[in-house]
Design a protein around this motif. Structure first.
Motif, PDB file in Angstrom:
ATOM      1  N   GLN A  99     -65.243   0.904  23.145  1.00  0.00           N
ATOM      2  CA  GLN A  99     -64.227   1.489  24.126  1.00  0.00           C
ATOM      3  C   GLN A  99     -63.071   0.589  23.966  1.00  0.00           C
ATOM      4  OE1 GLN A  99     -64.241   4.832  25.814  1.00  0.00           O
ATOM      5  NE2 GLN A  99     -62.244   4.125  25.691  1.00  0.00           N
ATOM      6  N   LEU A 100     -63.256  -0.707  24.338  1.00  0.00           N
ATOM      7  CA  LEU A 100     -62.357  -1.993  24.658  1.00  0.00           C
ATOM      8  C   LEU A 100     -61.460  -1.995  23.198  1.00  0.00           C
ATOM      9  CD1 LEU A 100     -64.371  -4.715  26.133  1.00  0.00           C
ATOM     10  CD2 LEU A 100     -62.173  -3.453  27.156  1.00  0.00           C
ATOM     11  N   LEU A 101     -62.309  -1.806  22.062  1.00  0.00           N
ATOM     12  CA  LEU A 101     -61.488  -1.925  20.972  1.00  0.00           C
ATOM     13  C   LEU A 101     -60.328  -0.979  20.656  1.00  0.00           C
ATOM     14  CD1 LEU A 101     -64.415  -3.518  18.650  1.00  0.00           C
ATOM     15  CD2 LEU A 101     -61.983  -4.712  19.096  1.00  0.00           C
ATOM     16  N   SER A 102     -61.108   0.523  21.019  1.00  0.00           N
ATOM     17  CA  SER A 102     -60.238   1.571  20.797  1.00  0.00           C
ATOM     18  C   SER A 102     -58.724   1.546  21.786  1.00  0.00           C
ATOM     19  CB  SER A 102     -61.035   2.745  20.839  1.00  0.00           C
ATOM     20  OG  SER A 102     -60.947   3.204  22.200  1.00  0.00           O
ATOM     21  N   ASN A 103     -59.122   0.680  22.560  1.00  0.00           N
ATOM     22  CA  ASN A 103     -57.703   0.818  23.590  1.00  0.00           C
ATOM     23  C   ASN A 103     -56.954  -0.476  23.134  1.00  0.00           C
ATOM     24  OD1 ASN A 103     -58.904   2.786  25.058  1.00  0.00           O
ATOM     25  ND2 ASN A 103     -59.480   1.549  26.694  1.00  0.00           N
ATOM     26  N   ASN A 104     -57.538  -1.218  22.219  1.00  0.00           N
ATOM     27  CA  ASN A 104     -56.779  -2.611  21.973  1.00  0.00           C
ATOM     28  C   ASN A 104     -56.841  -2.832  20.610  1.00  0.00           C
ATOM     29  OD1 ASN A 104     -56.162  -3.669  24.831  1.00  0.00           O
ATOM     30  ND2 ASN A 104     -57.960  -3.261  24.836  1.00  0.00           N
ATOM     31  N   LYS A 105     -56.246  -2.239  19.644  1.00  0.00           N
ATOM     32  CA  LYS A 105     -56.429  -2.018  18.226  1.00  0.00           C
ATOM     33  C   LYS A 105     -56.107  -3.490  17.619  1.00  0.00           C
ATOM     34  CE  LYS A 105     -57.133   2.555  17.788  1.00  0.00           C
ATOM     35  NZ  LYS A 105     -58.585   3.004  17.599  1.00  0.00           N
ATOM     36  N   GLU A 106     -55.426  -4.260  18.338  1.00  0.00           N
ATOM     37  CA  GLU A 106     -54.970  -5.483  17.501  1.00  0.00           C
ATOM     38  C   GLU A 106     -55.974  -6.599  17.695  1.00  0.00           C
ATOM     39  OE1 GLU A 106     -53.811  -5.577  21.790  1.00  0.00           O
ATOM     40  OE2 GLU A 106     -53.810  -3.979  20.307  1.00  0.00           O
ATOM     41  N   ILE A 107     -56.913  -6.422  18.633  1.00  0.00           N
ATOM     42  CA  ILE A 107     -58.188  -7.662  18.895  1.00  0.00           C
ATOM     43  C   ILE A 107     -59.208  -7.536  18.122  1.00  0.00           C
ATOM     44  CG2 ILE A 107     -57.110  -8.046  21.254  1.00  0.00           C
ATOM     45  CD1 ILE A 107     -59.782  -6.675  22.097  1.00  0.00           C
ATOM     46  N   SER A 108     -60.226  -8.463  18.001  1.00  0.00           N
ATOM     47  CA  SER A 108     -61.459  -8.590  17.147  1.00  0.00           C
ATOM     48  C   SER A 108     -62.397  -8.972  18.280  1.00  0.00           C
ATOM     49  CB  SER A 108     -61.286  -9.530  16.204  1.00  0.00           C
ATOM     50  OG  SER A 108     -60.336  -9.299  15.099  1.00  0.00           O
ATOM     51  N   ILE A 109     -63.618  -8.372  18.189  1.00  0.00           N
ATOM     52  CA  ILE A 109     -64.477  -8.653  19.248  1.00  0.00           C
ATOM     53  C   ILE A 109     -65.796  -8.976  18.566  1.00  0.00           C
ATOM     54  CG2 ILE A 109     -65.927  -8.201  21.381  1.00  0.00           C
ATOM     55  CD1 ILE A 109     -63.571  -6.685  22.243  1.00  0.00           C
ATOM     56  N   SER A 110     -66.645  -9.986  18.746  1.00  0.00           N
ATOM     57  CA  SER A 110     -67.851 -10.210  18.392  1.00  0.00           C
ATOM     58  C   SER A 110     -69.104  -9.919  19.342  1.00  0.00           C
ATOM     59  CB  SER A 110     -68.152 -11.611  17.609  1.00  0.00           C
ATOM     60  OG  SER A 110     -68.200 -12.593  18.825  1.00  0.00           O
ATOM     61  N   LEU A 111     -70.067  -9.016  18.871  1.00  0.00           N
ATOM     62  CA  LEU A 111     -71.079  -8.894  19.867  1.00  0.00           C
ATOM     63  C   LEU A 111     -72.454  -9.338  19.491  1.00  0.00           C
ATOM     64  CD1 LEU A 111     -72.429  -5.891  18.973  1.00  0.00           C
ATOM     65  CD2 LEU A 111     -70.426  -5.092  19.582  1.00  0.00           C
ATOM     66  N   ASN A 112     -73.423  -9.497  20.677  1.00  0.00           N
ATOM     67  CA  ASN A 112     -74.668  -9.970  20.186  1.00  0.00           C
ATOM     68  C   ASN A 112     -75.765  -9.012  20.024  1.00  0.00           C
ATOM     69  OD1 ASN A 112     -74.586 -13.116  20.982  1.00  0.00           O
ATOM     70  ND2 ASN A 112     -73.267 -12.000  22.415  1.00  0.00           N
ATOM     71  N   VAL A 113     -76.571  -8.991  19.224  1.00  0.00           N
ATOM     72  CA  VAL A 113     -77.510  -7.960  18.761  1.00  0.00           C
ATOM     73  C   VAL A 113     -78.732  -8.617  18.751  1.00  0.00           C
ATOM     74  CG1 VAL A 113     -78.213  -6.370  17.079  1.00  0.00           C
ATOM     75  CG2 VAL A 113     -75.868  -6.276  17.584  1.00  0.00           C
ATOM     76  N   SER A 114     -79.695  -8.244  19.422  1.00  0.00           N
ATOM     77  CA  SER A 114     -81.046  -8.653  19.461  1.00  0.00           C
ATOM     78  C   SER A 114     -81.887  -8.286  18.390  1.00  0.00           C
ATOM     79  CB  SER A 114     -81.914  -8.312  20.698  1.00  0.00           C
ATOM     80  OG  SER A 114     -82.352  -7.058  20.728  1.00  0.00           O
ATOM     81  N   PRO A 115     -82.536  -9.104  17.799  1.00  0.00           N
ATOM     82  CA  PRO A 115     -83.610  -8.870  16.718  1.00  0.00           C
ATOM     83  C   PRO A 115     -84.172  -7.433  16.743  1.00  0.00           C
ATOM     84  CG  PRO A 115     -84.143 -10.751  17.479  1.00  0.00           C
ATOM     85  CD  PRO A 115     -83.020 -10.462  18.741  1.00  0.00           C
ATOM     86  N   LYS A 116     -84.934  -7.106  17.959  1.00  0.00           N
ATOM     87  CA  LYS A 116     -85.438  -6.010  18.115  1.00  0.00           C
ATOM     88  C   LYS A 116     -84.513  -4.721  17.775  1.00  0.00           C
ATOM     89  CE  LYS A 116     -89.114  -4.882  20.835  1.00  0.00           C
ATOM     90  NZ  LYS A 116     -89.830  -4.304  22.342  1.00  0.00           N
ATOM     91  N   GLN A 117     -83.290  -4.877  18.185  1.00  0.00           N
ATOM     92  CA  GLN A 117     -82.054  -3.910  18.107  1.00  0.00           C
ATOM     93  C   GLN A 117     -81.549  -3.834  16.652  1.00  0.00           C
ATOM     94  OE1 GLN A 117     -78.998  -5.105  20.428  1.00  0.00           O
ATOM     95  NE2 GLN A 117     -77.895  -3.283  20.260  1.00  0.00           N
ATOM     96  N   LEU A 118     -81.670  -4.722  15.870  1.00  0.00           N
ATOM     97  CA  LEU A 118     -81.269  -4.661  14.414  1.00  0.00           C
ATOM     98  C   LEU A 118     -82.255  -4.009  13.565  1.00  0.00           C
ATOM     99  CD1 LEU A 118     -79.279  -5.739  12.503  1.00  0.00           C
ATOM    100  CD2 LEU A 118     -80.829  -7.568  11.898  1.00  0.00           C
ATOM    101  N   LEU A 119     -83.674  -4.215  14.131  1.00  0.00           N
ATOM    102  CA  LEU A 119     -84.657  -3.764  13.224  1.00  0.00           C
ATOM    103  C   LEU A 119     -85.007  -2.197  13.583  1.00  0.00           C
ATOM    104  CD1 LEU A 119     -86.704  -6.982  13.059  1.00  0.00           C
ATOM    105  CD2 LEU A 119     -85.406  -5.855  11.251  1.00  0.00           C
ATOM    106  N   GLU A 120     -84.507  -1.879  14.847  1.00  0.00           N
ATOM    107  CA  GLU A 120     -84.888  -0.188  15.309  1.00  0.00           C
ATOM    108  C   GLU A 120     -84.237   0.496  14.149  1.00  0.00           C
ATOM    109  OE1 GLU A 120     -86.320   0.967  17.840  1.00  0.00           O
ATOM    110  OE2 GLU A 120     -85.303   2.754  18.455  1.00  0.00           O
ATOM    111  N   PRO A 121     -85.251   1.470  13.825  1.00  0.00           N
ATOM    112  CA  PRO A 121     -84.816   2.603  12.513  1.00  0.00           C
ATOM    113  C   PRO A 121     -83.231   3.034  13.384  1.00  0.00           C
ATOM    114  CG  PRO A 121     -86.902   2.685  12.995  1.00  0.00           C
ATOM    115  CD  PRO A 121     -86.506   1.743  14.103  1.00  0.00           C
TER     116      PRO A 121
END
Ligand code: C2E
Ligand code: CA
Ligand code: CA
Ligand code: CA
Length: 274
Positions: A99-121
């Motif tokens: 949502q933040l990115l869609s309101n601010n097209k010129e920025i880049s954001i990194s987000l943390n993804v936990s192991p369990k989340q990544l491995l979730e089908p």
């Protein structure tokens, strides 16, 4: 033999039961917090040394509740990971960040993804669908993973990360140099950047060995065509050393603490004089 003291037992027991109730209470509050939408995203700027300005941000979760606002997310992420709450928390982090990115097209954001989340089908298709729904360019988004993710399911993780990269997202390896770090990960993972853990940055001013290690990580990364982000940069001297060593990005209290997203996006950060 050491004589046991009745008070030791008393104190031990007291602390233990206190801890348990605290954790139990947090677990209950956490469920309510997800339902009541009590989570917000703080942003912390990342300063690009070559361009002499802030060009990216890390999204850090905060629990907007008087009791928990000052509690580090690592505490409740850990509790959330013990059950399925992590998936809901993870999804809301992605929603709020996109949502933040869609309101601010010129920025880049990194987000943390936990192991369990990544491995979730379904994680990858949700990432893709959300990027489309919020009309954002995946190039604006970096996914931060830690090395702990890699202890199990190494092959599966590689496959998933490759798919995520094919969608256009970037991958950053977080907390590099601590834990289970292995050069095999750096060799085999489809990553774009290494984040040097703050434990090393803390020591580069006074500990020559730490400085050598940081220099070696930066050179290694550059040889492999990776960007280097230093985290936990708190002093001008640390920044000057990292600039001299050709680090790419600085993140830390020297630039700014993580703060409410709107404030950070509106802030004009001054040029560093290094
Ligand atoms: P991390 O990903 O390594 O995040 C960096 C942590 O260092 C943040 O702590 C940040 O506030 C802190 N920090 C930044 N600059 C400095 C500095 O100059 N000095 C010092 N001493 N600390 C600094 P925070 O926000 O408490 O987050 C802790 C951890 O919680 C994060 O570590 C990350 O592993 C996890 N986390 C945060 N947000 C999320 C999220 O949305 N999802 C998941 N899965 N984990 C998250
Ligand atoms: Ca991180
Ligand atoms: Ca980190
Ligand atoms: Ca960490």
């Amino acid at each position: 033999a050491k004589k046991s003291n009745i008070y030791d037992y008393f104190i031990y027991d007291e602390a233990l039961s206190h801890n348990l109730t605290q954790e139990e209470m947090m677990r209950k509050d956490l469920e309510k917090a997800v339902q009541n939408d009590e989570f917000i995203i703080y942003l912390q700027p990342q300063y690009e040394l070559k361009k002499n300005k802030v060009t990216a941000y890390e999204a850090l979760l905060r629990w907007n509740h008087e009791k928990y606002l000052s509690v580090s997310p690592s505490k409740y992420i850990q509790i959330a990971e013990e059950n399925t709450l992590i998936h809901e928390v993870g999804q809301l982090v992605i929603d709020k960040t996109f949502q933040l990115l869609s309101n601010n097209k010129e920025i880049s954001i990194s987000l943390n993804v936990s192991p369990k989340q990544l491995l979730e089908p379904g994680f990858i298709s949700e990432l893709k669908d959300k990027a489309e729904n919020y009309k954002i360019d995946p190039k604006q988004v970096s996914i931060e993973i830690t090395e702990t993710i890699l202890v199990e399911s190494f092959e599966l993780v590689i496959e998933k990360l490759k798919l995520i990269k094919e969608l256009g997202f970037q991958i950053h390896l977080d907390d590099f140099g601590t834990g289970y770090s292995s050069l095999k990960y750096v060799k085999d993972l489809p990553i774009d950047a290494l984040k040097i853990d703050k434990q090393f940055i803390k020591e580069i001013e006074n500990d020559e060995k730490a400085r050598m290690i940081v220099e070696t990580i930066i050179n290694l990364g550059h040889h492999l065509n990776l960007k280097i982000i230093a985290e936990g940069v708190e002093t001008v001297k640390q920044a000057a050393i990292l600039n001299y060593l050709k680090c790419d990005y600085l993140q830390g209290y020297l630039i700014d603490k993580p703060k409410s997203a709107e404030i950070v996006i509106d802030t004009k950060y001054p040029k560093l004089d290094l």
